[in-house]
Design a protein around this motif. Structure first.
Motif, PDB file in Angstrom:
ATOM      1  N   SER A  29       0.815  -1.216   0.000  1.00  9.51           N
ATOM      2  CA  SER A  29       0.000   0.000   0.000  1.00  9.51           C
ATOM      3  C   SER A  29       0.852   1.272   0.000  1.00  9.51           C
ATOM      4  N   ASN A  73      -0.797   3.658  -7.911  1.00 11.15           N
ATOM      5  CA  ASN A  73      -1.589   3.248  -6.752  1.00 11.15           C
ATOM      6  C   ASN A  73      -2.683   4.295  -6.552  1.00 11.15           C
ATOM      7  N   SER A  76      -6.957   1.947  -1.677  1.00  6.80           N
ATOM      8  CA  SER A  76      -7.331   0.589  -1.309  1.00  6.80           C
ATOM      9  C   SER A  76      -8.829   0.395  -1.416  1.00  6.80           C
ATOM     10  N   ASP A  77      -9.232  -0.820  -1.800  1.00  5.14           N
ATOM     11  CA  ASP A  77     -10.655  -1.134  -1.884  1.00  5.14           C
ATOM     12  C   ASP A  77     -11.238  -1.464  -0.509  1.00  5.14           C
ATOM     13  N   TYR A  78     -10.664  -2.464   0.143  1.00  2.00           N
ATOM     14  CA  TYR A  78     -11.217  -2.932   1.414  1.00  2.00           C
ATOM     15  C   TYR A  78     -10.310  -2.576   2.583  1.00  2.00           C
ATOM     16  N   ASN A  79      -9.040  -2.911   2.440  1.00  2.37           N
ATOM     17  CA  ASN A  79      -8.036  -2.549   3.428  1.00  2.37           C
ATOM     18  C   ASN A  79      -6.710  -2.416   2.699  1.00  2.37           C
ATOM     19  N   GLU A  81      -4.346  -4.296   2.139  1.00  2.00           N
ATOM     20  CA  GLU A  81      -3.897  -5.442   1.347  1.00  2.00           C
ATOM     21  C   GLU A  81      -4.460  -5.398  -0.080  1.00  2.00           C
ATOM     22  N   TYR A  82      -5.582  -4.737  -0.295  1.00  2.00           N
ATOM     23  CA  TYR A  82      -6.249  -4.727  -1.601  1.00  2.00           C
ATOM     24  C   TYR A  82      -6.062  -3.379  -2.288  1.00  2.00           C
ATOM     25  N   SER A  84      -5.735  -0.787  -5.275  1.00  2.00           N
ATOM     26  CA  SER A  84      -6.259  -0.603  -6.634  1.00  2.00           C
ATOM     27  C   SER A  84      -5.202   0.127  -7.454  1.00  2.00           C
ATOM     28  N   ASP A 101      -4.176  -6.728 -14.041  1.00  2.00           N
ATOM     29  CA  ASP A 101      -4.041  -7.298 -12.703  1.00  2.00           C
ATOM     30  C   ASP A 101      -2.585  -7.200 -12.269  1.00  2.00           C
ATOM     31  N   ASP A 111       0.086 -14.684   1.343  1.00  2.00           N
ATOM     32  CA  ASP A 111      -0.881 -13.768   1.954  1.00  2.00           C
ATOM     33  C   ASP A 111      -0.233 -12.594   2.680  1.00  2.00           C
ATOM     34  N   GLU A 113       1.124  -9.064   3.520  1.00  4.68           N
ATOM     35  CA  GLU A 113       0.844  -7.723   2.991  1.00  4.68           C
ATOM     36  C   GLU A 113       2.134  -7.001   2.592  1.00  4.68           C
TER      37      GLU A 113
END
Length: 174
Positions: A29, A73, A76-79, A81-82, A84, A101, A111, A113
């Motif tokens: 991030s 960058n 982030s979408d959710y947190n 780790e995600y 966009s 992607d 997994d 981060e």
């Protein structure tokens, strides 16, 4: 002395980790942008290196190769780790970018981060524009894409023959 496979893997992983300079671990991030090149491979630590740019689909696949792509960058979408990403590349007018992607190697696990610096790559789809369809005379499914400027000769001959055979079958049946 005979070494087990697990011991050899541990030694190889330790040797690879020892080659890394301090600061090779970064929170994804916090990466503001990426510049990826078609002629370079990703850095790797746990998994094999892959090309930084890989076309995985679209009607333009195999018709053009992107040399450089820049991804920014955009939050982030959710947190954290995600992340966009908004990716761009200079393309001829026949092509446009489809989905992109960004894929990076997690530092300690898939997994994680945190990622290994330089381990990110992009899988993208290359789409034809209207000009690209005309230039390459895309002959995909009729339902997928109809010609915008009249009917070309091959299409006319195909349908004329098709309906001629159907008419002959119906005439013969009655």
């Amino acid at each position: 002395m005979k070494l087990s496979t697990a011991t050899i893997m541990l030694l190889a992983t330790t040797a690879a980790a020892a080659k890394l300079k301090p600061g090779q671990k970064i929170l994804l991030s916090e990466v503001p942008s990426l510049t990826l090149r078609s002629d370079q491979m990703t850095k790797n630590r746990r998994v094999p290196a892959v090309p930084q740019l890989k076309c995985v689909g679209g009607e333009g696949k195999g018709k053009y190769e992107i040399d450089v792509m820049r991804c920014k960058n955009v939050g982030s979408d959710y947190n954290d780790e995600y992340v966009s990403w908004a990716c761009t590349a200079d393309l001829p007018r026949e092509f446009k970018l489809g989905s992109t992607d960004v894929i990076c190697e997690g530092y300690d696990s898939a997994d994680d981060e945190y990622v290994l610096k330089g381990s990110c790559g992009v899988e993208y789809r290359l789409i034809l524009t209207d000009y690209g369809y005309e230039k390459f005379r895309y002959s995909g499914s009729v339902f997928k894409r109809l010609p915008s400027k009249g009917i070309d000769t091959e299409t006319f001959l195909f349908w004329a023959l098709f309906f001629g055979v159907v008419a002959w079958i119906l005439y013969s049946a009655y």
